[in-house]
Write a protein that holds these residues in place. Structure first.
Motif, PDB file in Angstrom:
ATOM      1  N   LEU A  60      57.949 -29.932  43.841  1.00 12.79           N
ATOM      2  CA  LEU A  60      57.077 -29.831  42.671  1.00 12.79           C
ATOM      3  C   LEU A  60      55.894 -30.768  42.871  1.00 12.79           C
ATOM      4  O   LEU A  60      56.086 -31.968  43.093  1.00 12.79           O
ATOM      5  CB  LEU A  60      57.844 -30.209  41.410  1.00 12.79           C
ATOM      6  CG  LEU A  60      57.066 -30.202  40.088  1.00 12.79           C
ATOM      7  CD1 LEU A  60      56.639 -28.795  39.714  1.00 12.79           C
ATOM      8  CD2 LEU A  60      57.910 -30.826  38.971  1.00 12.79           C
ATOM      9  N   VAL A  61      54.682 -30.225  42.802  1.00 14.57           N
ATOM     10  CA  VAL A  61      53.459 -31.017  42.951  1.00 14.57           C
ATOM     11  C   VAL A  61      52.713 -30.988  41.621  1.00 14.57           C
ATOM     12  O   VAL A  61      52.438 -29.909  41.075  1.00 14.57           O
ATOM     13  CB  VAL A  61      52.561 -30.457  44.066  1.00 14.57           C
ATOM     14  CG1 VAL A  61      51.269 -31.270  44.181  1.00 14.57           C
ATOM     15  CG2 VAL A  61      53.309 -30.460  45.402  1.00 14.57           C
ATOM     16  N   GLU A  62      52.370 -32.174  41.108  1.00 17.60           N
ATOM     17  CA  GLU A  62      51.694 -32.279  39.819  1.00 17.60           C
ATOM     18  C   GLU A  62      50.415 -33.098  39.971  1.00 17.60           C
ATOM     19  O   GLU A  62      50.425 -34.202  40.513  1.00 17.60           O
ATOM     20  CB  GLU A  62      52.603 -32.945  38.795  1.00 17.60           C
ATOM     21  CG  GLU A  62      53.896 -32.169  38.529  1.00 17.60           C
ATOM     22  CD  GLU A  62      54.862 -32.945  37.649  1.00 17.60           C
ATOM     23  OE1 GLU A  62      54.950 -32.643  36.453  1.00 17.60           O
ATOM     24  OE2 GLU A  62      55.520 -33.868  38.200  1.00 17.60           O
ATOM     25  N   THR A  63      49.322 -32.523  39.475  1.00 19.70           N
ATOM     26  CA  THR A  63      48.051 -33.238  39.420  1.00 19.70           C
ATOM     27  C   THR A  63      47.638 -33.323  37.949  1.00 19.70           C
ATOM     28  O   THR A  63      48.419 -33.001  37.057  1.00 19.70           O
ATOM     29  CB  THR A  63      46.973 -32.511  40.239  1.00 19.70           C
ATOM     30  OG1 THR A  63      46.694 -31.241  39.629  1.00 19.70           O
ATOM     31  CG2 THR A  63      47.432 -32.299  41.673  1.00 19.70           C
ATOM     32  N   GLY A  64      46.394 -33.720  37.711  1.00 14.68           N
ATOM     33  CA  GLY A  64      45.950 -33.860  36.332  1.00 14.68           C
ATOM     34  C   GLY A  64      45.990 -32.569  35.544  1.00 14.68           C
ATOM     35  O   GLY A  64      46.260 -32.577  34.338  1.00 14.68           O
ATOM     36  N   THR A  65      45.737 -31.419  36.215  1.00 17.11           N
ATOM     37  CA  THR A  65      45.693 -30.145  35.496  1.00 17.11           C
ATOM     38  C   THR A  65      46.541 -29.057  36.142  1.00 17.11           C
ATOM     39  O   THR A  65      46.395 -27.885  35.792  1.00 17.11           O
ATOM     40  CB  THR A  65      44.239 -29.629  35.392  1.00 17.11           C
ATOM     41  OG1 THR A  65      43.735 -29.377  36.707  1.00 17.11           O
ATOM     42  CG2 THR A  65      43.356 -30.645  34.687  1.00 17.11           C
ATOM     43  N   ALA A  66      47.415 -29.420  37.048  1.00 17.05           N
ATOM     44  CA  ALA A  66      48.224 -28.398  37.729  1.00 17.05           C
ATOM     45  C   ALA A  66      49.652 -28.888  37.936  1.00 17.05           C
ATOM     46  O   ALA A  66      49.886 -30.056  38.271  1.00 17.05           O
ATOM     47  CB  ALA A  66      47.597 -28.024  39.080  1.00 17.05           C
ATOM     48  N   ARG A  67      50.569 -27.954  37.733  1.00 15.55           N
ATOM     49  CA  ARG A  67      51.998 -28.218  37.939  1.00 15.55           C
ATOM     50  C   ARG A  67      52.535 -27.050  38.758  1.00 15.55           C
ATOM     51  O   ARG A  67      52.714 -25.933  38.248  1.00 15.55           O
ATOM     52  CB  ARG A  67      52.680 -28.334  36.584  1.00 15.55           C
ATOM     53  CG  ARG A  67      54.153 -28.637  36.586  1.00 15.55           C
ATOM     54  CD  ARG A  67      54.588 -28.899  35.132  1.00 15.55           C
ATOM     55  NE  ARG A  67      56.006 -28.739  34.925  1.00 15.55           N
ATOM     56  CZ  ARG A  67      56.925 -29.682  35.138  1.00 15.55           C
ATOM     57  NH1 ARG A  67      56.537 -30.874  35.587  1.00 15.55           N
ATOM     58  NH2 ARG A  67      58.199 -29.451  34.903  1.00 15.55           N
ATOM     59  N   VAL A  68      52.757 -27.301  40.049  1.00 19.58           N
ATOM     60  CA  VAL A  68      53.001 -26.234  41.015  1.00 19.58           C
ATOM     61  C   VAL A  68      54.357 -26.429  41.689  1.00 19.58           C
ATOM     62  O   VAL A  68      54.651 -27.512  42.205  1.00 19.58           O
ATOM     63  CB  VAL A  68      51.884 -26.223  42.083  1.00 19.58           C
ATOM     64  CG1 VAL A  68      52.167 -25.194  43.159  1.00 19.58           C
ATOM     65  CG2 VAL A  68      50.534 -25.943  41.418  1.00 19.58           C
ATOM     66  N   LEU A  69      55.148 -25.368  41.711  1.00 18.93           N
ATOM     67  CA  LEU A  69      56.454 -25.386  42.371  1.00 18.93           C
ATOM     68  C   LEU A  69      56.378 -24.568  43.646  1.00 18.93           C
ATOM     69  O   LEU A  69      55.886 -23.435  43.650  1.00 18.93           O
ATOM     70  CB  LEU A  69      57.519 -24.809  41.443  1.00 18.93           C
ATOM     71  CG  LEU A  69      58.963 -24.871  41.959  1.00 18.93           C
ATOM     72  CD1 LEU A  69      59.462 -26.316  41.993  1.00 18.93           C
ATOM     73  CD2 LEU A  69      59.879 -23.999  41.112  1.00 18.93           C
ATOM     74  N   ILE A  70      56.900 -25.131  44.728  1.00 20.21           N
ATOM     75  CA  ILE A  70      56.903 -24.472  46.034  1.00 20.21           C
ATOM     76  C   ILE A  70      58.339 -24.226  46.485  1.00 20.21           C
ATOM     77  O   ILE A  70      59.180 -25.110  46.428  1.00 20.21           O
ATOM     78  CB  ILE A  70      56.175 -25.333  47.086  1.00 20.21           C
ATOM     79  CG1 ILE A  70      54.739 -25.626  46.648  1.00 20.21           C
ATOM     80  CG2 ILE A  70      56.189 -24.653  48.444  1.00 20.21           C
ATOM     81  CD1 ILE A  70      54.019 -26.613  47.551  1.00 20.21           C
TER      82      ILE A  70
END
Length: 214
Positions: A12-22
């Protein structure tokens, strides 16, 4: 940026405006029940990277999430109509995060086993470290990577190949993925070799708590 290793190759990668699961695969269940995802990305069709039994429930629980997968995946796994086939060299945007697909082919397991597609994923956001998830291949080594996710063990790799992959990428930081079949002794051995033979610093992220790259 926060990165959480949820087991095997699932991240799971999280930035200020994105929450992305790989790669929500069937070697781990720590990703099940996640909500609030902006995207679900899949590097290739093997079930340890996309769980055909449970991924539907994940996508139903995240109806607004972008679903972007290596092009052959929808032919193998039932996925919603909104699914994007993400080929090598294609890019997409998820909030402030730019995702680029690289590579194109899964590593060779054995000459008698047909090779399938595989896309490594480069994730970059302004002011954040650039992250590379290679999926199941070691032949792509994109430039400008700050954090490399390193396949620890697989039927398609040897330690010498993993070392050369990490050297070629040249990231300052990283951690082990693709470790669903590795016990603590194997992990220690791989970590020792990579520490001694490369300049990449490996973090220990097995506790599934978010890790913030320096």
């Amino acid at each position: 940026m926060r990165i959480t290793h949820l087991g095997h190759s699932c991240v799971l990668v999280e930035t200020g405006t994105a929450r992305v699961l790989i790669d929500p695969g069937n070697f781990t269940d720590a990703w099940r029940g996640l909500t609030g995802l902006d995207a679900v990305l899949v590097t290739h069709q093997h079930p340890d990277h996309i769980d055909p039994e449970h991924v539907g429930s994940l996508l139903d629980a995240n109806p607004a999430a972008i679903v972007a997968v290596e092009p052959s995946v929808p032919d193998i796994v039932a996925l919603p109509e909104r699914t994007i086939r993400l080929a090598a060299e294609a890019t997409l945007r998820v909030g402030d995060l730019k995702v680029k697909a690289v590579g194109g082919t899964h590593a060779l397991i054995h000459p008698d086993i047909p090779r399938v597609g595989n896309v490594g994923l480069v994730l970059a956001a302004p002011g954040e470290p650039v992250v590379f998830h290679p999926g199941d291949a070691l032949d792509a080594a994109p430039s400008g990577i700050d954090v490399v996710l390193v396949p620890a063990q697989a039927p398609w790799s040897a330690t010498r190949e993993v070392v050369e992959f990490v050297r070629a990428v040249g990231a300052t930081q990283g951690f082990l993925i693709h470790d669903g079949l590795v016990n603590h002794r194997g992990r220690a051995l791989v970590t020792t070799h990579l520490t001694n033979l490369t300049s990449t610093r490996l973090a220990d992220v097995r506790d599934t708590r978010p890790w913030c790259p320096a």
